[in-house]
Motif scaffolding. Structure first.
Motif, mmCIF file in Angstrom:
data_model
loop_
_atom_site.group_PDB
_atom_site.id
_atom_site.type_symbol
_atom_site.label_atom_id
_atom_site.label_comp_id
_atom_site.label_asym_id
_atom_site.label_seq_id
_atom_site.Cartn_x
_atom_site.Cartn_y
_atom_site.Cartn_z
ATOM 1 N N VAL A 191 0.554 -1.338 0.038
ATOM 2 C CA VAL A 191 -0.112 -0.092 -0.123
ATOM 3 C C VAL A 191 0.857 1.275 0.000
ATOM 4 O O VAL A 191 1.803 1.510 0.897
ATOM 5 N N PHE A 192 0.786 2.180 -0.854
ATOM 6 C CA PHE A 192 1.391 3.081 -1.080
ATOM 7 C C PHE A 192 1.686 4.287 0.112
ATOM 8 O O PHE A 192 2.558 4.663 0.660
ATOM 9 N N SER A 193 0.150 4.446 0.601
ATOM 10 C CA SER A 193 -0.071 5.580 1.624
ATOM 11 C C SER A 193 0.707 4.836 2.812
ATOM 12 O O SER A 193 1.671 5.840 3.665
ATOM 13 N N ASP A 194 0.622 3.451 3.164
ATOM 14 C CA ASP A 194 1.513 2.912 4.376
ATOM 15 C C ASP A 194 2.908 3.206 4.213
ATOM 16 O O ASP A 194 3.479 3.240 5.172
ATOM 17 N N ILE A 196 4.660 5.229 2.482
ATOM 18 C CA ILE A 196 5.058 6.751 2.750
ATOM 19 C C ILE A 196 5.343 7.011 4.188
ATOM 20 O O ILE A 196 5.824 7.878 4.573
ATOM 21 N N ALA A 197 3.905 6.554 4.956
ATOM 22 C CA ALA A 197 3.773 6.943 6.260
ATOM 23 C C ALA A 197 4.903 6.390 7.298
ATOM 24 O O ALA A 197 5.358 7.152 8.015
ATOM 25 N N ARG A 198 5.470 5.310 6.745
ATOM 26 C CA ARG A 198 6.412 4.521 7.523
ATOM 27 C C ARG A 198 7.689 5.331 7.337
ATOM 28 O O ARG A 198 8.382 5.475 8.131
ATOM 29 N N GLY A 207 9.988 11.247 3.160
ATOM 30 C CA GLY A 207 8.800 10.538 2.774
ATOM 31 C C GLY A 207 8.418 11.379 1.439
ATOM 32 O O GLY A 207 7.999 10.790 0.606
ATOM 33 N N LYS A 208 8.424 12.630 1.469
ATOM 34 C CA LYS A 208 8.212 13.305 0.296
ATOM 35 C C LYS A 208 9.031 13.024 -1.122
ATOM 36 O O LYS A 208 8.620 12.962 -2.067
ATOM 37 N N VAL A 209 10.236 12.896 -0.756
ATOM 38 C CA VAL A 209 10.984 12.352 -1.676
ATOM 39 C C VAL A 209 10.793 11.117 -2.134
ATOM 40 O O VAL A 209 10.690 10.920 -3.630
ATOM 41 N N VAL A 210 10.842 10.144 -1.474
ATOM 42 C CA VAL A 210 10.292 8.829 -1.870
ATOM 43 C C VAL A 210 9.101 8.897 -2.673
ATOM 44 O O VAL A 210 8.664 8.190 -3.758
#
Length: 272
Positions: A191-194, A196-198, A207-210
């Motif tokens: 899951v993309f959102s999960d 980025i959250a991690r 997180g923004k760069v990834v």
């Protein structure tokens, strides 16, 4: 007009014939084209949902296997279309050497050949959602748009890789490696959102760069689009930024491919 009709008929004939001959000699024939992706889906379902006990995806009540299918179905088509498209000039070298044959249709033939299995699995996907009680409604027609987007993307890449592969045979292996990496770099089984959250828990900037890097992958747009259609009910016009980037990527890739193809084409017959 008659020439255009003849070309369309030839392309469809070659695409159908290519699909059949790919499995010629095997006992089950073209059935293998449908069995292999189905086995892959079942394998991933077994590993993630049964072995690793993955539950419903966060923020939805959708079963994991349905969520997974919405990501795997487009990836199967893209991977097969690009890999087969990369080999088209070498595989049909006897046609490339014919002066009167328009070899520019060969990548299109390969991509359309891969479309047969994709259409079948889109049908399986829709039926699976309907049977499970998650039929998305009228927005399901949006799958046609995202399938057409994948055809355009696959063609844009295939013309480049197929042209280079004539002179650099290792291109096929390199493309295969990229596909192996790509399936994990694209949010198909995670899951993309999960994710980025991690990452953001360690560093918000990281997180923004990834997030930006992962979204540069054009298949991110397609996989997200299939899930927008089947799960979230989001139309592609509601994602103008991603849509604009995707088509800009396709347009630039087509321009590059056209230039490379134009420069290398006169030398194809000498190498093949």
């Amino acid at each position: 007009m008659s020439g255009m009709k003849d070309n369309k008929k030839l392309i469809m004939y070659l695409a159908k014939n290519d699909f059949k001959t790919r499995f010629a000699g095997s006992y089950f024939g073209v059935i293998w084209g449908f069995i292999q992706p189905l086995v892959t889906i079942l394998l991933y379902w077994f590993v993630f949902q049964l072995a690793l006990k993955a539950g419903p995806v966060a923020n939805t009540d959708i079963p994991f296997v349905l969520w997974l299918m919405a990501g795997l179905v487009p990836w199967f088509f893209f991977s097969e279309a690009v890999i087969n498209g990369t080999n088209c000039f070498m595989e049909y070298n006897y046609l490339v050497k014919k002066v009167m044959f328009e070899i520019k249709i060969l990548p299109l033939v390969k991509v359309l050949s891969s479309l047969y299995v994709h259409v079948f699995f889109v049908g399986v996907l829709i039926i699976a959602y309907a049977v499970a009680g998650y039929f998305p409604g009228i927005i399901v027609i949006q799958v046609i748009y995202y399938s057409a987007s994948m055809v355009a993307l696959s063609l844009a890449i295939s013309y480049l890789t197929a042209s280079v592969a004539v002179f650099f045979k290792d291109t096929t292996q390199i493309v295969g490696i990229f596909m192996q990496i790509g399936v994990w770099m694209t949010p198909i089984m995670w899951v993309f959102s999960d994710m980025i959250a991690r990452v953001s828990n360690h560093s918000e900037m990281l997180g923004k760069v990834v997030s930006v890097i992962l979204k540069l992958n054009p298949m991110f747009y397609i996989v997200q689009g299939y899930r927008d259609t089947m799960i979230d009910g989001v139309w592609f016009v509601q994602r103008p930024g991603m849509t604009l980037y995707f088509w800009a990527f396709v347009a630039v890739m087509l321009l590059i491919s056209r230039k490379v193809y134009g420069k290398l084409k006169p030398h194809f017959s000498d190498v093949l």
